[in-house]
Design an enzyme around this catalytic site. Sequence first.
Site, PDB file in Angstrom:
ATOM      1  N   HIS A 116      -6.123  10.200  -4.493  1.00 12.97           N
ATOM      2  CA  HIS A 116      -4.562   9.730  -4.425  1.00 12.97           C
ATOM      3  C   HIS A 116      -4.461   8.732  -4.291  1.00 12.97           C
ATOM      4  O   HIS A 116      -3.139   7.845  -4.685  1.00 12.97           O
ATOM      5  CB  HIS A 116      -4.001   9.681  -2.708  1.00 12.97           C
ATOM      6  N   HIS A 145      -4.968   0.179   1.462  1.00 12.91           N
ATOM      7  CA  HIS A 145      -4.622   0.638   0.375  1.00 12.91           C
ATOM      8  C   HIS A 145      -3.833   0.214  -0.541  1.00 12.91           C
ATOM      9  O   HIS A 145      -3.553  -0.303  -0.253  1.00 12.91           O
ATOM     10  CB  HIS A 145      -5.145   2.567   0.463  1.00 12.91           C
ATOM     11  N   HIS A 147      -1.199   1.105  -3.532  1.00 12.90           N
ATOM     12  CA  HIS A 147       0.316   1.607  -4.072  1.00 12.90           C
ATOM     13  C   HIS A 147       0.600   1.271  -5.333  1.00 12.90           C
ATOM     14  O   HIS A 147       1.006  -0.048  -5.337  1.00 12.90           O
ATOM     15  CB  HIS A 147       1.294   2.373  -3.111  1.00 12.90           C
ATOM     16  N   GLU A 151       6.263   1.409  -2.903  1.00 15.82           N
ATOM     17  CA  GLU A 151       6.550   2.029  -2.049  1.00 15.82           C
ATOM     18  C   GLU A 151       8.382   1.511  -1.339  1.00 15.82           C
ATOM     19  O   GLU A 151       9.002   2.254  -1.899  1.00 15.82           O
ATOM     20  CB  GLU A 151       5.569   2.902  -1.089  1.00 15.82           C
ATOM     21  N   HIS A 164      -1.533  -1.225   1.699  1.00 10.68           N
ATOM     22  CA  HIS A 164      -1.020  -0.643   3.288  1.00 10.68           C
ATOM     23  C   HIS A 164      -1.833  -1.566   4.073  1.00 10.68           C
ATOM     24  O   HIS A 164      -2.851  -0.331   3.504  1.00 10.68           O
ATOM     25  CB  HIS A 164      -0.451   0.461   3.352  1.00 10.68           C
ATOM     26  N   THR A 231       3.858   7.797   4.454  1.00 14.50           N
ATOM     27  CA  THR A 231       4.291   7.931   3.042  1.00 14.50           C
ATOM     28  C   THR A 231       4.012   8.759   2.485  1.00 14.50           C
ATOM     29  O   THR A 231       4.063   9.179   1.173  1.00 14.50           O
ATOM     30  CB  THR A 231       4.374   6.222   2.413  1.00 14.50           C
TER      31      THR A 231
END
Length: 280
Positions: A116, A145, A147, A151, A164, A231
């Site tokens: 992911h 990690h 994104h 987000e 994050h 999230t």
Amino acid sequence: MIKFIKNNFLLGSLILVYCLFVLLLQVIINPNPRAETHEAIAENHYLVHWSYGGSRNPSRWGKISAEYVLCKTGQYQSPINFDSDNFERKINSESTPKPLKFNYQRIPLTVKNNGHTIQVDYSGGSSGGSSMEIDGETYRLLEFHFHTPSEHTVDEMAYGMELHLVHQNQAGNFAVVGVFIEEGSENYFLQQIWDHLPESEGEKTLEKLMVNAYNFLPENREYYSYDGSLTTPPCSEAVKWYVMTTPIEASAEQIEQFMEIYPMNARPVQPLHRRKIHHH
């Protein structure tokens, strides 16, 4: 008949004692059953497959498993939009900001592609007790990690990426620090990780390459705080969010390198409802 009754009474007593023993053992092992560990939540991610696209996209997370129902019904969901036009109404600027105290240590790089996102684990014994302190409460750094796009948004505009940093205190409660990443100069510290990205699911450990999460924090430590959630499924709530107002930079090439693995891995913005956002 009497012997039969005695034997059944003895058997029943043994079963009762065994059940009490099992219950006591569970209490000793997990004295706070409501506190989910980060590892347990990570395992739950794979119990029912979810994704950012297709039939198991974020709009359907709350429907594909009873364990993910908060993704649909929760009133404290993340991410959110920070609306600067409504700061006076929604943002409480406190006269005495509460500083975030970071105590991050250097660790050997363990970078993981978990299916992911790209994640750097920080929870091993070699982390040197890396932590964050806020309001006298200490949260241990577990991992960080990425994104893309970001987000959280500001005035409904997303940044190129978002980092994050996931923390957890002794009670099992989560605190996440969000750092926006905007397109700009090449990020030397990010490139140390990018040089070893697993393109498929798996992980790499480089004992001689040391990284420090502190290098991913902006110099300006102003931040927004609010009560939110994870999230990703199971979208657990009661998560303390601290999102830095100032972004760090990464080059267009670095952002594109991440997007070659994950073109989009961001949950859409969620309703604010009656929550308050504080600007520190």
